[in-house]
Design a protein around this motif. Structure first.
Motif, mmCIF file in Angstrom:
data_model
loop_
_atom_site.group_PDB
_atom_site.id
_atom_site.type_symbol
_atom_site.label_atom_id
_atom_site.label_comp_id
_atom_site.label_asym_id
_atom_site.label_seq_id
_atom_site.Cartn_x
_atom_site.Cartn_y
_atom_site.Cartn_z
ATOM 1 N N VAL A 1 0.858 -1.188 0.000
ATOM 2 C CA VAL A 1 0.000 0.000 0.000
ATOM 3 C C VAL A 1 0.893 1.235 0.000
ATOM 4 C CG1 VAL A 1 -1.712 1.357 1.262
ATOM 5 C CG2 VAL A 1 -1.881 -1.142 1.224
ATOM 6 N N CYS A 2 0.605 2.124 -0.938
ATOM 7 C CA CYS A 2 1.378 3.351 -1.055
ATOM 8 C C CYS A 2 0.528 4.512 -0.524
ATOM 9 C CB CYS A 2 1.700 3.581 -2.534
ATOM 10 S SG CYS A 2 2.512 5.133 -2.868
ATOM 11 N N PHE A 3 0.900 5.055 0.638
ATOM 12 C CA PHE A 3 0.179 6.214 1.177
ATOM 13 C C PHE A 3 0.782 7.498 0.608
ATOM 14 C CE2 PHE A 3 -0.524 3.093 4.637
ATOM 15 C CZ PHE A 3 -1.892 3.227 4.816
ATOM 16 N N PHE A 4 -0.056 8.429 0.256
ATOM 17 C CA PHE A 4 0.422 9.757 -0.144
ATOM 18 C C PHE A 4 -0.718 10.757 0.004
ATOM 19 C CE2 PHE A 4 -1.766 9.698 -4.239
ATOM 20 C CZ PHE A 4 -1.921 8.341 -4.465
ATOM 21 N N GLY A 5 -0.389 12.039 -0.019
ATOM 22 C CA GLY A 5 -1.402 13.067 0.181
ATOM 23 C C GLY A 5 -1.992 13.570 -1.122
ATOM 24 N N ASP A 6 -3.017 14.401 -0.991
ATOM 25 C CA ASP A 6 -3.626 15.003 -2.175
ATOM 26 C C ASP A 6 -2.600 15.847 -2.929
ATOM 27 O OD1 ASP A 6 -4.460 16.261 0.553
ATOM 28 O OD2 ASP A 6 -4.199 17.963 -0.794
ATOM 29 N N GLY A 7 -1.726 16.512 -2.176
ATOM 30 C CA GLY A 7 -0.723 17.362 -2.814
ATOM 31 C C GLY A 7 0.212 16.557 -3.699
ATOM 32 N N ILE B 1 -1.769 -0.880 -3.936
ATOM 33 C CA ILE B 1 -2.938 -0.026 -3.725
ATOM 34 C C ILE B 1 -2.433 1.394 -3.477
ATOM 35 C CG2 ILE B 1 -4.923 0.483 -2.247
ATOM 36 C CD1 ILE B 1 -4.999 -2.552 -1.595
ATOM 37 N N TYR B 2 -2.826 2.314 -4.324
ATOM 38 C CA TYR B 2 -2.459 3.714 -4.138
ATOM 39 C C TYR B 2 -3.511 4.359 -3.244
ATOM 40 C CZ TYR B 2 0.671 2.637 -7.961
ATOM 41 O OH TYR B 2 1.642 2.056 -8.732
ATOM 42 N N ALA B 3 -3.083 4.764 -2.045
ATOM 43 C CA ALA B 3 -4.027 5.312 -1.070
ATOM 44 C C ALA B 3 -3.783 6.806 -0.909
ATOM 45 C CB ALA B 3 -3.872 4.592 0.269
ATOM 46 N N CYS B 4 -4.667 7.591 -1.524
ATOM 47 C CA CYS B 4 -4.492 9.042 -1.492
ATOM 48 C C CYS B 4 -5.273 9.628 -0.316
ATOM 49 C CB CYS B 4 -4.989 9.640 -2.811
ATOM 50 S SG CYS B 4 -4.900 11.439 -2.822
ATOM 51 N N GLU B 5 -4.524 10.134 0.668
ATOM 52 C CA GLU B 5 -5.158 10.726 1.856
ATOM 53 C C GLU B 5 -5.481 12.171 1.526
ATOM 54 O OE1 GLU B 5 -1.612 9.910 4.427
ATOM 55 O OE2 GLU B 5 -2.969 8.506 5.409
ATOM 56 N N ASN B 6 -6.725 12.416 1.161
ATOM 57 C CA ASN B 6 -7.108 13.779 0.795
ATOM 58 C C ASN B 6 -7.607 14.508 2.036
ATOM 59 O OD1 ASN B 6 -8.064 16.142 -0.180
ATOM 60 N ND2 ASN B 6 -9.288 15.242 -1.831
ATOM 61 N N ASN B 7 -6.688 15.269 2.645
ATOM 62 C CA ASN B 7 -7.062 15.994 3.867
ATOM 63 C C ASN B 7 -7.417 17.448 3.553
ATOM 64 O OD1 ASN B 7 -4.579 17.094 3.348
ATOM 65 N ND2 ASN B 7 -3.561 16.188 5.124
ATOM 66 N N GLY B 8 -7.669 17.716 2.282
ATOM 67 C CA GLY B 8 -8.204 19.029 1.925
ATOM 68 C C GLY B 8 -7.171 20.116 1.715
ATOM 69 N N TYR B 9 -5.929 19.848 2.108
ATOM 70 C CA TYR B 9 -4.904 20.886 2.002
ATOM 71 C C TYR B 9 -3.571 20.272 1.648
ATOM 72 C CZ TYR B 9 -8.289 23.822 4.309
ATOM 73 O OH TYR B 9 -9.432 24.512 4.595
ATOM 74 N N SER B 10 -2.767 21.013 0.901
ATOM 75 C CA SER B 10 -1.358 20.669 0.875
ATOM 76 C C SER B 10 -0.627 21.922 1.330
ATOM 77 C CB SER B 10 -0.887 20.150 -0.478
ATOM 78 O OG SER B 10 -1.029 21.088 -1.465
ATOM 79 N N GLU B 11 0.107 21.741 2.401
ATOM 80 C CA GLU B 11 0.651 22.874 3.154
ATOM 81 C C GLU B 11 -0.475 23.865 3.434
ATOM 82 O OE1 GLU B 11 4.315 24.281 1.305
ATOM 83 O OE2 GLU B 11 5.416 22.819 2.488
#
Ligand SMILES: Cc1ncc(C[n+]2csc(CCOP(=O)(O)OP(=O)(O)O)c2C)c(N)n1
Ligand SMILES: [Mg+2]
Lengths: 327, 323
Positions: A143-149, A171-181
């Motif tokens: 599983v590859c975790f990464f952010g929306d940014g 599995i590409y798991a995009c953690e979209n927390n609404g912000y990048s920086e």
């Protein structure tokens, strides 16, 4: 949320793991602000259901790659508090003997291939790990975790292309927390996030990242399908970070309204909501949950005390694990 | 009860400046109230309360630079002890007095391991310079380097402890090293090509004078060439004279002192004498060692650095600077 009671043990483990992440981060935040920890660190608080929902669907031998906001992934994949705090404080007993710190912690014993300070930097590593599992005939899933940014990084499109062509168990798991920086996601990402994966013919899903059971259900299904050779997959998890981008980002109103933060804290907290569900279903009572909370907080506090007193590595270790002998 | 700390908010941050308290000692506090404003090297930020209660035991005041991690107040259940008992003096109290200690005569114990360099954070260096504090004095006590702003507190106590009242500027040191081969080739070439003998001492005086003039814009430079066995000679503007020609001597006051150690066993002099800026030039294998001592009464740090850098450049590549 669905079928209860049968899986009490699993539920409690998920609850416990989420609380462990929250307690770990509360301590790490304090360590940093009180100037006891070097470097810089990013808090995972608020996003616990993402890491836990996914990692609870994995075996120890499955792999993950993590991000600059990586403590949650590390805990969820089975890491130990003492070794983690030792790593954050640069101590000899840390997972990387103190050389990695917060943003480069790796726990190979539990299949955590490592955090990565480079946004999107672990996408190639995760895909390579899936390729090696496939070539070696193992059924490991990565599983590859990464952010929306990180969706702005070109590497993602190179690796999704390869993974799709070669049907890799990733599995590409995009953690979209609404912000990048300090920028809202809708200002940096055009179009749909899942649409990016779909363009490569990768099946993509969007899930409420604050609902640990929803995340876990989806992860169970996709992990099983990966093992059967049906990968890769892409998940966008809608979530929220409670703290600033990094620990020092304490005044955020110029980019993120306080009301919005309050809304997530009050109505969308993954731990509170799961606790409500667990008690409403009669799986546990509040007292049991309180005991778990207290135990874990004590654990975290004593791990911090241990790490603060622990030994720094000897200077002779300065090049250990830095150079490898070539055969 | 919860401690209120000066938070570390960025990488490599030693102190935060308490811009102002937004609550008074004894005030009732709720979680999330803005307690104080802090200025880091990046910006001014508001720090919120992490607990409910009363603001008590306040130990830092507006405008103070406080080491990060230091407890500056406590949020307690009652409003008792609103202000901290006078314990160790707050860190930035001495900011206004510029009372520096004389340079220690004994070399710093750390000089051996750090090559005489004093390792300190840029901020610690800057504050020390502003307050006329000498980090060398701290080094002399064997206090472990690198020094941070928090170490200045110790340093501020030191002159008072020694009963020191004389106001004198601290001696500063700049050291540099450059290749000898450039000067050697140049002297050989002058000899071979034009049968012109250039002596090391003439070259030192000329280059030092030129570099000094460039760094400080001094119109007349008088170099006092020290002679330990005889009488010192005073050269007027040696950089204005051809290297092979004799320089006119003068009885004017010297601008700086030059010790030519290149023909001796000595490599560097650090005598801590602040009367005149003092330059010593020694050799070490294939290198020249440049040591320059001065104080803020002679020039500012940037000028000192420009002088030593300029001299090193000239010695490393004489032709470049002569033509
Ligand atoms: C290649 C690269 N560019 C820029 C940065 C600086 N940086 C660190 S985190 C970050 C934002 C990442 O946003 P996101 O991927 O959404 O993760 P989040 O912090 O929201 O979890 C940036 C730009 C970096 N570390 N690496
Ligand atoms: Mg993000």
């Amino acid at each position: 949320m669905t079928d209860a009671k049968t899986n009490t043990e699993d539920y409690l483990r998920m609850y416990r793991q989420m609380v462990r992440i929250r307690s770990f981060e509360d301590q790490a935040n304090q360590l940093y602000l009180s100037a006891k920890m070097p470097g810089l660190t990013h808090m995972y608080s608020g996003e616990e259901a993402v890491a836990v929902g996914i990692c609870e669907a994995l075996k120890v031998t499955d792999k993950i790659t993590s991000t600059h906001r990586g403590h949650g992934h590390c805990v969820a994949k089975g890491a130990d508090f003492k070794q983690m705090f030792c790593e954050l404080l640069g101590k000899e007993e840390g997972y990387c003997r103190g050389k990695g710190g917060s943003m480069h912690i790796a726990d190979q014993s539990n299949g955590n291939l490592g955090a990565n300070a480079i946004v999107g930097g672990s996408m190639g590593i995760a895909t390579g790990s899936a390729l090696s599992a496939k070539r070696l005939g193992r059924d490991d899933v990565t599983v590859c975790f990464f952010g929306d940014g990180a969706t702005a990084q070109g590497l993602l499109y190179e690796v999704m292309n390869m993974a799709a062509l070669w049907s890799l168990p990733v599995i590409y798991a995009c953690e979209n927390n609404g912000y990048s920086e300090y920028t809202r996601t809708d200002e940096i990402a055009a179009g749909s996030i899942v649409g990016r994966a779909e363009a490569f013919g990768i099946e993509a899903f969007k899930v409420d990242g604050q609902d640990v059971l929803a995340v876990n259900d989806l992860a169970q299904t996709l992990v099983a399908r990966c093992r059967k050779g049906e990968g890769p997959f892409f998940i966008e998890l809608e979530t929220y970070r409670y703290h600033g981008h990094h620990v020092g980002d304490i005044n955020r109103e110029y980019y993120r309204p306080k009301d919005e933060e309050k809304e997530w804290h009050t109505n969308r907290d993954p731990i509170t909501n799961f606790a409500k569900w667990l008690t409403a279903e009669g799986i546990v009572d509040q007292a049991e949950l309180d005991t778990i909370q207290t135990e874990i907080k004590t654990d975290a506090a004593s791990a911090v005390a241990y790490a603060l007193d622990a030994k720094y590595p000897d200077v002779s270790e300065v090049d250990m694990h830095v150079f490898a002998e070539t055969p | 009860m919860a401690d209120v700390i000066m938070p570390a908010l960025g990488m490599a941050q030693d102190t935060g400046k308490l811009v102002q308290w937004m609550k008074a000692p004894g005030d009732a506090i709720s979680t999330g109230d803005v307690l104080f404003e802090v200025e880091t090297d990046k910006s001014v930020m508001e720090v919120e309360a992490q607990a409910d209660g009363f603001l008590t035991q306040v130990s830092a005041s507006d405008g103070e630079d406080v080491p990060v991690g230091q407890v500056i107040a406590v949020i307690s259940a009652t409003a008792e002890n609103p202000v901290a008992a006078p314990a160790p003096p707050p860190v930035a109290q001495a900011v206004t007095e510029v009372v520096a200690a004389p340079t220690p005569t004994a070399p710093a114990p750390d000089a051996v391991t750090t090559g005489g360099r004093i390792l300190a954070s840029p901020k610690a260096r800057r504050l020390a310079a502003q307050e006329g504090l000498d980090l060398g004095q701290l080094a002399a006590t064997g206090a472990p380097m690198p020094y941070h702003v928090s170490d200045l507190a110790t340093l501020r106590e030191m002159p008072a402890a020694a009963g020191q009242t004389v106001v004198m500027a601290a001696t500063k040191q700049i050291m540099a090293r450059c290749q000898r081969s450039g000067s050697r080739d140049f002297m050989e070439w002058m000899q071979a090509d034009g049968a012109i003998t250039v002596t090391t001492s003439a070259m030192f005086a000329s280059f030092a004078s030129g570099a000094f003039r460039a760094a400080t814009e001094t119109p007349t430079v008088v170099v006092q060439v020290a002679d330990p066995d005889g009488t010192d000679i005073f050269l007027r503007n040696p950089d204005f004279t051809r290297l092979s020609a004799p320089v006119s001597e003068t009885d004017e006051d010297a601008t700086f002192v030059l010790h030519d150690l290149s023909d001796s066993f000595l490599t560097s002099l650090r005598l801590g004498d602040t009367a005149l800026p003092t330059l010593s030039l020694g050799s070490d294998g294939d290198s020249y060692l440049i040591t320059f001592e001065f104080s803020s009464e002679h020039m500012d740090d940037a000028q000192g650095i420009a002088f030593v850098s300029g001299l090193a450049r000239r010695l490393a590549d004489p032709l470049h600077h002569l033509v």
